[in-house]
Design a protein around this motif. Structure first.
Motif, PDB file in Angstrom:
ATOM      1  N   SER A 159      -4.825  -6.158  -1.642  1.00  8.40           N
ATOM      2  CA  SER A 159      -6.426  -5.511  -1.304  1.00  8.40           C
ATOM      3  C   SER A 159      -7.297  -6.819   0.040  1.00  8.40           C
ATOM      4  O   SER A 159      -7.093  -6.562   0.128  1.00  8.40           O
ATOM      5  CB  SER A 159      -7.300  -5.429  -2.813  1.00  8.40           C
ATOM      6  N   SER A 163      -2.138  -6.327  -7.005  1.00 13.23           N
ATOM      7  CA  SER A 163      -3.417  -5.109  -6.495  1.00 13.23           C
ATOM      8  C   SER A 163      -4.431  -5.733  -5.517  1.00 13.23           C
ATOM      9  O   SER A 163      -4.998  -5.220  -5.306  1.00 13.23           O
ATOM     10  CB  SER A 163      -3.719  -4.017  -7.861  1.00 13.23           C
ATOM     11  N   THR A 199      -3.199   2.644  -5.473  1.00 15.15           N
ATOM     12  CA  THR A 199      -4.378   1.764  -5.898  1.00 15.15           C
ATOM     13  C   THR A 199      -6.081   1.375  -5.629  1.00 15.15           C
ATOM     14  O   THR A 199      -5.864   1.934  -3.880  1.00 15.15           O
ATOM     15  CB  THR A 199      -3.004   0.148  -4.923  1.00 15.15           C
ATOM     16  N   THR A 259      -8.440   0.614  -4.304  1.00 11.89           N
ATOM     17  CA  THR A 259      -8.915  -0.652  -3.670  1.00 11.89           C
ATOM     18  C   THR A 259      -9.891  -0.943  -3.557  1.00 11.89           C
ATOM     19  O   THR A 259     -10.660  -1.617  -3.269  1.00 11.89           O
ATOM     20  CB  THR A 259      -8.068  -0.754  -2.112  1.00 11.89           C
ATOM     21  N   LYS A 297       1.015  -0.945   0.240  1.00 13.30           N
ATOM     22  CA  LYS A 297       0.022   0.238   0.234  1.00 13.30           C
ATOM     23  C   LYS A 297       1.235   0.757  -0.253  1.00 13.30           C
ATOM     24  O   LYS A 297       0.768   2.113  -0.526  1.00 13.30           O
ATOM     25  CB  LYS A 297      -1.154  -0.122   1.051  1.00 13.30           C
TER      26      LYS A 297
END
Length: 588
Positions: free
Chosen positions: A104, A100, A74, A76, A68
């Motif tokens: 996530s 990713s 990203t 998420t 992260k």
């Protein structure tokens, strides 16, 4: 020293009550001391397992945090909002990266676990699997999809505890076949999930890793034995999970948590590399299967699993690939249905769910035909209970030696370990007052001999033939029926194992069966529950009423069934139910 001389020395000692008292007290003290030492060793093993879990989750958290920090852009929330089919498409086309998606879901799984205690291990090899995917030229059907795995399914480098101390410390050297196939299709197994002790329970608690809560209502159980899967997926921490089912262990947590779950025909998916406390039992067929948020995810998983790699790794699995044509067909179905089975009266919401779904299916052009499953009392007592405990529950009791029994299992377990003659006497005493409980106690005595076991297997075959003949006579394609629900209050599942009659029927028959959420519990359902009496008016009926109280707003599901080897038709029927019930669920 001769035996006679020994008795001459010992004889005066037996005559002295002070010596006898000292010997008795010393023996009692030694027994207590040994018991305490045994409990201490058990506690130490459990503490070591908990420390290992905590370290694994810390490692998982660090990896998710690091990603992260390095990739702050990203999306998420967007990734977590996608269905599995949508996610699979974006991963395949390259608009989303496997990294990713994995990180996530790692972050979300940790969040869900903090709330409901459903994850028992981080599969650290998932990061190696991620690197392998970059080198693979062909993208499998599950390319980049994170998958959660039930505790007792082997993953290389990890334990499969079964919720039992006896399995702790046994690190697996190989992945189970199903995990190998998932990886070959590009999936990324990333966590293992919690189960009840022994897995012969549909709560989700053991003394090693604790109680798993239902993410929709913490006063309720997530179900079991695939309860960790149910909680994690329902909480949003996983897209796809692999569970197992010998009496409803995929279908019950799916029902309790508002998910879709499929129990396939026995042997359609490999079970190599899976532990069990009742290994060798073959009267009732247990099976691995997928759990997810929607039916399309289950279908995609089955399509991925039923591949040449599985047939190669386990030649005992029939090489029957997924039939896409059957799954996508829109031909009207002849659907048999029943609202109750005569063994356990359904809760008001269970019955209403079938009634509403039946009406929707009829309005959609399907033919609906009443169906009455034959001899359910006989099936539950003589085929299921006497079958799954054909050894008088000896294997199950042995599996708990050197362990401490979880309080949620204790009521069930104490009955199992009663000597057979005590069960028979209690059955005779209880028969005039509580005939259903008496029949269950008698069945728990097991079969008694190899001849009787053969007779029991023959009886299952005869019943299956009779059931199929009735199905054929009515020219049915599939069956619609209830599944136990809504989610139970904590502490009741272990006292109501026989309430699995709606699901265990299809383990005895070895038919594919799936669960689809169609509605939620209403205030009217809760009001009607106040008048619930049950069929027998015995303690089990009273407990069931107490078990499902306080469930307004929780999911209610139905069960969809097809004939053996017709998973695709079962899924197609489930998809139809899912589509038709969406309006009810939105307006509930």
């Amino acid at each position: 020293m001769t035996q006679e001389r020994l008795w001459q020395i010992l004889d005066p000692l037996w005559a002295d009550p002070r010596i006898l008292s000292a010997l008795f007290c010393g023996s009692a003290a030694a027994i207590v001391l040994l018991k305490r030492l045994g409990h201490r060793r058990i506690q130490q093993k459990m503490e070591e397992a908990r420390r290992a879990r905590d370290l694994a989750l810390e490692r998982m958290e660090k990896a998710a945090r690091r990603f992260k920090q390095e990739n702050p852009d990203t999306q998420t929330a967007h990734i977590l909002s996608l269905t599995m089919v949508e996610l699979a498409e974006k991963l395949k086309e390259g608009s989303l990266s496997p990294e990713s998606v994995l990180y996530s879901y790692m972050g979300k799984a940790l969040e869900v676990n903090r709330e409901v205690n459903c994850v028992i291990d981080f599969i650290h090899g998932c990061e190696d699997q991620l690197q392998k995917l970059k080198k693979q030229k062909e993208k499998g059907l599950l390319y980049g999809i994170p998958v959660s795995i039930k505790d007792h399914i082997d993953c290389k480098g990890h334990i499969s505890s079964g919720g039992l101390v006896k399995f702790l410390g046994q690190v697996k050297e190989e992945d189970s076949v199903i995990v190998q196939v998932l990886k070959s299709q590009g999936a990324i197994p990333f966590v293992k999930t919690n189960i009840p002790q022994t897995m012969i329970n549909y709560d989700c608690s053991n003394l090693i890793f604790g109680q798993t809560l239902n993410p929709l209502n913490h006063q309720k159980t997530s179900g079991g034995s695939s309860g960790g899967e149910g909680a994690l997926i329902a909480g949003g921490g996983s897209l796809l999970g692999i569970g197992s089912d010998v009496a409803g262990s995929i279908r019950l947590p799916s029902s309790f948590c508002g998910l879709c779950g499929l129990k396939p025909t026995g042997f359609r998916i490999s079970k190599l590399g899976v532990i069990s406390p009742i290994t060798g039992m073959s009267s009732v067929i247990g099976m691995l299967g997928p759990m997810a948020r929607d039916v399309d995810s289950l279908a995609l998983c089955m399509k991925a699993l039923l591949c040449e790699e599985m047939f190669r790794l386990d030649p005992t699995v029939p090489p029957i690939p997924f039939n896409e044509e059957v799954y996508t067909s829109s031909k009207p179905l002849r659907i048999g249905y029943y609202e109750e089975d005569g063994y356990f009266q359904p809760s008001p919401s269970m019955k209403r769910a079938v009634q509403q779904t039946r009406k929707l299916l009829q309005e959609a052009g399907h033919t609906i035909i009443p169906f009455e499953p034959p001899k359910i009392n006989y099936m539950v007592d003589e085929l299921f209970t006497r079958g799954i405990f054909s050894d008088g529950a000896a294997h199950l009791v042995d599996s708990c030696k050197g362990d401490i029994v979880d309080p949620n299992l204790k009521s069930q377990f104490n009955t199992y370990r009663l000597p057979a003659f005590v069960k028979r006497i209690l059955a005779i005493i209880l028969k005039p007052i509580y005939p259903r409980i008496a029949r269950d106690l008698s069945a728990l005595c097991g079969v008694g001999s190899a001849k009787n076991l053969w007779d029991q297997h023959a009886a299952v075959a005869v019943y299956r033939t009779e059931f199929i003949a009735k199905w054929r006579k009515q020219k049915l394609d599939v069956i619609l029926c209830p599944v136990l629900g809504p989610a139970f209050n904590h502490g009741y599942a272990g006292k109501l194992f026989a309430a699995t009659s709606y699901t265990n029927l299809y383990n005895v028959l070895n038919f594919p069966a799936g669960v689809v959420p169609v509605s939620t519990v209403t205030r009217a359902d809760e009001e009607e529950l106040k008048h619930y009496q049950g069929y027998y008016g015995d303690p089990w009926d009273k407990r069931l009423k107490e078990a499902v109280e306080g469930a307004v707003g929780l999911p209610v599901a139905v069960q969809c069934v097809a004939l053996p080897w017709q998973e695709e038709l079962c899924l197609r029927f489930m998809k139809e139910v899912e589509n038709l019930s969406r309006g009810i669920r939105r307006n509930a």
